[in-house]
Design a protein around this motif. Structure first.
Motif, PDB file in Angstrom:
ATOM      1  N   THR A 298      44.375  38.743  42.905  1.00 26.96           N
ATOM      2  CA  THR A 298      45.107  37.580  44.350  1.00 26.96           C
ATOM      3  C   THR A 298      45.550  37.735  45.651  1.00 26.96           C
ATOM      4  O   THR A 298      45.742  36.967  46.121  1.00 26.96           O
ATOM      5  CB  THR A 298      46.298  39.400  44.070  1.00 26.96           C
ATOM      6  OG1 THR A 298      45.409  40.259  44.724  1.00 26.96           O
ATOM      7  CG2 THR A 298      46.984  39.402  43.348  1.00 26.96           C
ATOM      8  N   VAL A 299      43.816  38.245  46.811  1.00 31.95           N
ATOM      9  CA  VAL A 299      43.497  37.512  47.540  1.00 31.95           C
ATOM     10  C   VAL A 299      42.893  36.019  47.656  1.00 31.95           C
ATOM     11  O   VAL A 299      43.281  35.948  48.352  1.00 31.95           O
ATOM     12  CB  VAL A 299      42.425  38.723  48.004  1.00 31.95           C
ATOM     13  CG1 VAL A 299      41.894  38.350  49.104  1.00 31.95           C
ATOM     14  CG2 VAL A 299      42.734  40.413  47.834  1.00 31.95           C
ATOM     15  N   GLN A 300      42.211  35.782  46.759  1.00 35.84           N
ATOM     16  CA  GLN A 300      42.266  34.533  46.431  1.00 35.84           C
ATOM     17  C   GLN A 300      43.432  33.344  46.622  1.00 35.84           C
ATOM     18  O   GLN A 300      43.180  32.500  47.369  1.00 35.84           O
ATOM     19  CB  GLN A 300      40.951  33.944  45.389  1.00 35.84           C
ATOM     20  CG  GLN A 300      40.411  33.102  45.512  1.00 35.84           C
ATOM     21  CD  GLN A 300      39.173  32.362  46.379  1.00 35.84           C
ATOM     22  OE1 GLN A 300      38.934  33.519  46.885  1.00 35.84           O
ATOM     23  NE2 GLN A 300      39.673  31.771  47.656  1.00 35.84           N
TER      24      GLN A 300
ATOM     25  N   ALA B  29      30.349  31.820  44.974  1.00 43.13           N
ATOM     26  CA  ALA B  29      29.849  31.950  45.529  1.00 43.13           C
ATOM     27  C   ALA B  29      31.173  31.935  47.410  1.00 43.13           C
ATOM     28  O   ALA B  29      31.884  31.065  47.220  1.00 43.13           O
ATOM     29  CB  ALA B  29      29.166  31.360  46.035  1.00 43.13           C
ATOM     30  N   GLY B  30      31.424  33.261  47.764  1.00 43.67           N
ATOM     31  CA  GLY B  30      32.309  33.023  48.792  1.00 43.67           C
ATOM     32  C   GLY B  30      33.600  33.118  48.662  1.00 43.67           C
ATOM     33  O   GLY B  30      34.121  33.379  49.347  1.00 43.67           O
ATOM     34  N   GLN B  31      33.952  32.994  47.233  1.00 41.29           N
ATOM     35  CA  GLN B  31      35.974  33.463  46.511  1.00 41.29           C
ATOM     36  C   GLN B  31      35.385  35.169  46.737  1.00 41.29           C
ATOM     37  O   GLN B  31      34.936  36.117  47.220  1.00 41.29           O
ATOM     38  CB  GLN B  31      35.783  33.343  45.715  1.00 41.29           C
ATOM     39  CG  GLN B  31      35.945  31.575  45.885  1.00 41.29           C
ATOM     40  CD  GLN B  31      36.247  30.993  44.021  1.00 41.29           C
ATOM     41  OE1 GLN B  31      36.725  31.617  43.273  1.00 41.29           O
ATOM     42  NE2 GLN B  31      36.849  29.118  44.559  1.00 41.29           N
TER      43      GLN B  31
ATOM     44  N   TRP C 273      32.331  37.263  46.286  1.00 42.16           N
ATOM     45  CA  TRP C 273      31.082  37.370  45.659  1.00 42.16           C
ATOM     46  C   TRP C 273      29.930  36.930  45.954  1.00 42.16           C
ATOM     47  O   TRP C 273      30.239  35.933  47.358  1.00 42.16           O
ATOM     48  CB  TRP C 273      31.723  36.162  44.692  1.00 42.16           C
ATOM     49  CG  TRP C 273      33.022  36.638  43.214  1.00 42.16           C
ATOM     50  CD1 TRP C 273      33.575  36.051  43.622  1.00 42.16           C
ATOM     51  CD2 TRP C 273      32.550  38.057  42.964  1.00 42.16           C
ATOM     52  NE1 TRP C 273      34.777  36.769  42.693  1.00 42.16           N
ATOM     53  CE2 TRP C 273      33.819  37.509  42.090  1.00 42.16           C
ATOM     54  CE3 TRP C 273      31.350  38.456  42.082  1.00 42.16           C
ATOM     55  CZ2 TRP C 273      33.779  38.525  41.216  1.00 42.16           C
ATOM     56  CZ3 TRP C 273      31.386  39.216  41.257  1.00 42.16           C
ATOM     57  CH2 TRP C 273      33.178  38.964  40.154  1.00 42.16           C
ATOM     58  N   PRO C 274      28.808  37.078  46.096  1.00 43.74           N
ATOM     59  CA  PRO C 274      27.692  36.809  46.540  1.00 43.74           C
ATOM     60  C   PRO C 274      27.438  34.945  47.304  1.00 43.74           C
ATOM     61  O   PRO C 274      27.902  34.860  45.655  1.00 43.74           O
ATOM     62  CB  PRO C 274      26.394  37.675  46.712  1.00 43.74           C
ATOM     63  CG  PRO C 274      27.344  37.702  44.879  1.00 43.74           C
ATOM     64  CD  PRO C 274      28.617  37.970  45.091  1.00 43.74           C
TER      65      PRO C 274
END
Length: 89
Positions: free
Chosen positions: A35-37, A28-30, A21-22
């Motif tokens: 699943t990736v997070q 932001a930054g996640q 995410w921008p």
């Protein structure tokens, strides 16, 4: 640490995509993919555990990854035995 995560988890059998995410977004930054997070959160916890920064008693608590201030909704690790060495670097 993030580079190691993306290197290992971007290869088969995982083949994750790492869109984030921008900075002007609430997350932001996640990573955009849940699943990736979750895998990233677990990777960070495992790395802290292997370095001795945390112990089993305070890992993956309800308050999120140790010291993150985030709600922990990702309690599963997506690593493999082959990725353990990467966690330590």
């Amino acid at each position: 640490m993030r580079a190691n995560f993306e290197s290992v988890m971007g290869k088969p059998p995982y083949e994750f995509e790492f869109d984030r995410w921008p900075e002007d977004h609430a997350r932001a930054g996640q990573y955009k993919a849940y699943t990736v997070q979750c895998a990233w959160d677990a990777w960070q916890e495992a790395a802290k555990f292997l370095k001795g920064e945390i112990n089993e008693a305070n890992t993956l608590s309800d308050s999120g990854p140790a010291g993150s201030g985030q709600d922990n909704t990702c309690a599963e690790s997506a690593g493999s035995e082959n990725s353990t060495a990467s966690l330590r670097s």
